[in-house]
Design an enzyme around this catalytic site. Structure first.
Site, mmCIF file in Angstrom:
data_model
loop_
_atom_site.group_PDB
_atom_site.id
_atom_site.type_symbol
_atom_site.label_atom_id
_atom_site.label_comp_id
_atom_site.label_asym_id
_atom_site.label_seq_id
_atom_site.Cartn_x
_atom_site.Cartn_y
_atom_site.Cartn_z
ATOM 1 N N GLU A 183 -7.267 4.625 7.614
ATOM 2 C CA GLU A 183 -7.093 6.056 7.315
ATOM 3 C C GLU A 183 -8.333 6.608 6.609
ATOM 4 O O GLU A 183 -8.676 7.780 6.776
ATOM 5 C CB GLU A 183 -5.809 6.256 6.477
ATOM 6 C CG GLU A 183 -4.567 6.034 7.345
ATOM 7 C CD GLU A 183 -3.332 5.551 6.599
ATOM 8 O OE1 GLU A 183 -3.289 5.625 5.361
ATOM 9 O OE2 GLU A 183 -2.398 5.085 7.289
ATOM 10 N N ASN B 146 0.870 -1.179 0.000
ATOM 11 C CA ASN B 146 0.000 0.000 0.000
ATOM 12 C C ASN B 146 0.902 1.221 0.000
ATOM 13 O O ASN B 146 1.482 1.566 1.025
ATOM 14 C CB ASN B 146 -0.892 -0.019 1.255
ATOM 15 C CG ASN B 146 -1.705 1.258 1.389
ATOM 16 O OD1 ASN B 146 -1.816 2.033 0.435
ATOM 17 N ND2 ASN B 146 -2.266 1.478 2.573
ATOM 18 N N SER C 85 2.955 -2.092 10.384
ATOM 19 C CA SER C 85 4.408 -2.093 10.605
ATOM 20 C C SER C 85 5.058 -3.441 10.313
ATOM 21 O O SER C 85 6.026 -3.819 10.966
ATOM 22 C CB SER C 85 4.725 -1.604 12.024
ATOM 23 O OG SER C 85 4.275 -0.266 12.193
ATOM 24 N N LYS D 192 0.090 4.207 -0.234
ATOM 25 C CA LYS D 192 -0.581 5.398 0.329
ATOM 26 C C LYS D 192 -0.338 6.606 -0.600
ATOM 27 O O LYS D 192 -0.226 6.407 -1.806
ATOM 28 C CB LYS D 192 -0.104 5.678 1.754
ATOM 29 C CG LYS D 192 -0.147 4.432 2.642
ATOM 30 C CD LYS D 192 -0.062 4.781 4.085
ATOM 31 C CE LYS D 192 0.206 3.529 4.897
ATOM 32 N NZ LYS D 192 -0.192 3.681 6.282
ATOM 33 N N HIS E 261 -9.715 1.025 4.595
ATOM 34 C CA HIS E 261 -8.460 1.249 5.332
ATOM 35 C C HIS E 261 -8.752 2.175 6.519
ATOM 36 O O HIS E 261 -9.587 3.080 6.411
ATOM 37 C CB HIS E 261 -7.420 1.877 4.398
ATOM 38 C CG HIS E 261 -6.048 1.888 4.984
ATOM 39 N ND1 HIS E 261 -5.653 2.803 5.925
ATOM 40 C CD2 HIS E 261 -4.991 1.057 4.807
ATOM 41 C CE1 HIS E 261 -4.397 2.550 6.277
ATOM 42 N NE2 HIS E 261 -3.977 1.493 5.615
ATOM 43 N N GLY F 232 1.873 2.340 10.711
ATOM 44 C CA GLY F 232 2.789 3.466 10.567
ATOM 45 C C GLY F 232 3.436 3.908 11.869
ATOM 46 O O GLY F 232 4.038 4.975 11.937
ATOM 47 N N GLU G 279 -5.674 -5.106 10.414
ATOM 48 C CA GLU G 279 -4.720 -4.025 10.625
ATOM 49 C C GLU G 279 -5.050 -3.295 11.916
ATOM 50 O O GLU G 279 -5.877 -2.368 11.917
ATOM 51 C CB GLU G 279 -4.793 -3.031 9.457
ATOM 52 C CG GLU G 279 -4.434 -3.626 8.116
ATOM 53 C CD GLU G 279 -3.778 -2.590 7.205
ATOM 54 O OE1 GLU G 279 -2.678 -2.863 6.731
ATOM 55 O OE2 GLU G 279 -4.356 -1.517 6.994
HETATM 56 C C1 PEP Z 1 -1.049 0.141 5.814
HETATM 57 O O1 PEP Z 1 -1.103 1.314 5.504
HETATM 58 O O2 PEP Z 1 -1.898 -0.643 5.371
HETATM 59 C C2 PEP Z 1 0.048 -0.301 6.682
HETATM 60 C C3 PEP Z 1 0.022 -1.499 7.180
HETATM 61 O O3 PEP Z 1 1.048 0.611 6.918
HETATM 62 P P1 PEP Z 1 2.457 0.338 7.671
HETATM 63 O O4 PEP Z 1 3.006 -0.959 7.106
HETATM 64 O O5 PEP Z 1 3.302 1.506 7.293
HETATM 65 O O6 PEP Z 1 2.168 0.232 9.123
#
Ligand code: PEP
Length: 246
Positions: free
Chosen positions: A95, A8, A208, A10, A93, A170, A164
């Site tokens: 976000e 992803n 992460s 982003k 997601h 992040g 998630e």
């Molecule tokens: C994501 O945005 O789906 C995600 C898992 O981000 P990160 O790996 O940066 O935590």
């Protein structure tokens, strides 16, 4: 089943940096045994479609409109995504839920719209830190997934689920393999109750995931791949995660 590693990006990238990143991924995945997709910002779909054409890397989007077409300024429809060869689309997601007010019902409609267009929705679920600390993790992820099951019925085996935890996205804080597996097992049971084909559903872990922790997470029985944010922007890290998935 083959594991699925989804990047992803982003709101990151540029024409120049995308070309460099995808070229490295193409070289590094030529002999890959797992499924790989990159979910890119909408303006770069055409560029990345051309770059990955004929390779084992699938194209993904980061969101879809819940509407079919019409007066929805700024939205991108599933039909438009199909025009660019999009195979997967992230929906729900955290976000989008957090900054764009997407509810469980909207996420379920988006998943439905994607499925109808032949796009596999990667449905994200996950609890916030406050919800985890209040012992509400299972309740929250089950509620989020239930909305998608309710709306999509027997098609549910066609989706991908991404667990998630919001507190891990992040932040550099990863759920431990045991913490993640526990939630994945709950989601698997919920899918099994809804569909005889539930074991076909990839349940990805996201939050992460990186080159150092991927192997342990991916060795858990119900972790069928990863949704990778930050580490998907660095070819070496993303390729290490892909290697850990084989
Ligand atoms: C994501 O945005 O789906 C995600 C898992 O981000 P990160 O790996 O940066 O935590």
């Amino acid at each position: 089943m083959k594991k699925l590693i989804a990047g992803n990006w982003k709101m990151n990238g540029s024409i120049a940096s995308n070309a460099v990143l995808v070229q490295s991924l193409l070289e590094g995945t030529a002999a890959s045994q797992c499924l790989v997709t990159v979910c890119v910002p909408a303006p770069y779909l055409a560029q990345v479609q051309a770059l990955v054409a004929g390779s084992g890397i699938d194209l993904g989007a980061q969101d879809v409109s819940q509407h079919e077409s019409g007066a929805y300024t700024g939205e991108v429809s599933c039909a438009m995504l199909r025009d660019f060869g999009v195979r997967y689309a992230i929906v729900g997601h955290s976000e989008r839920r957090q900054y764009h007010g997407e509810t469980d019902a909207v996420v379920a409609e988006k998943a439905q719209r994607a499925l109808a267009a032949g796009i596999t929705p990667i449905v994200c679920v996950g609890e916030t830190l406050a919800e985890r600390e209040a012992g509400r993790t299972e309740e929250v992820v089950k509620r989020q997934l239930a909305a998608v099951i309710h709306t999509n019925g027997h098609c549910i085996s066609e989706i991908v689920v991404a667990y998630e935890p919001v507190w891990a996205i992040g932040t550099g804080k990863t759920a431990s393999p045991e913490q993640a597996q526990q939630v994945h097992a709950v989601l698997r049971a919920q899918l099994r109750a809804a569909s005889a084909q539930a074991d076909r559903v990839h349940i990805l872990y996201g939050g992460s995931m990186n080159a150092a922790n991927a192997a342990q997470l991916l060795s858990q029985p119900d972790i069928d791949g990863g949704l990778v944010g930050g580490a998907a922007l660095k070819a070496v890290d993303f390729l290490t995660i892909i290697a850990a998935a084989q």
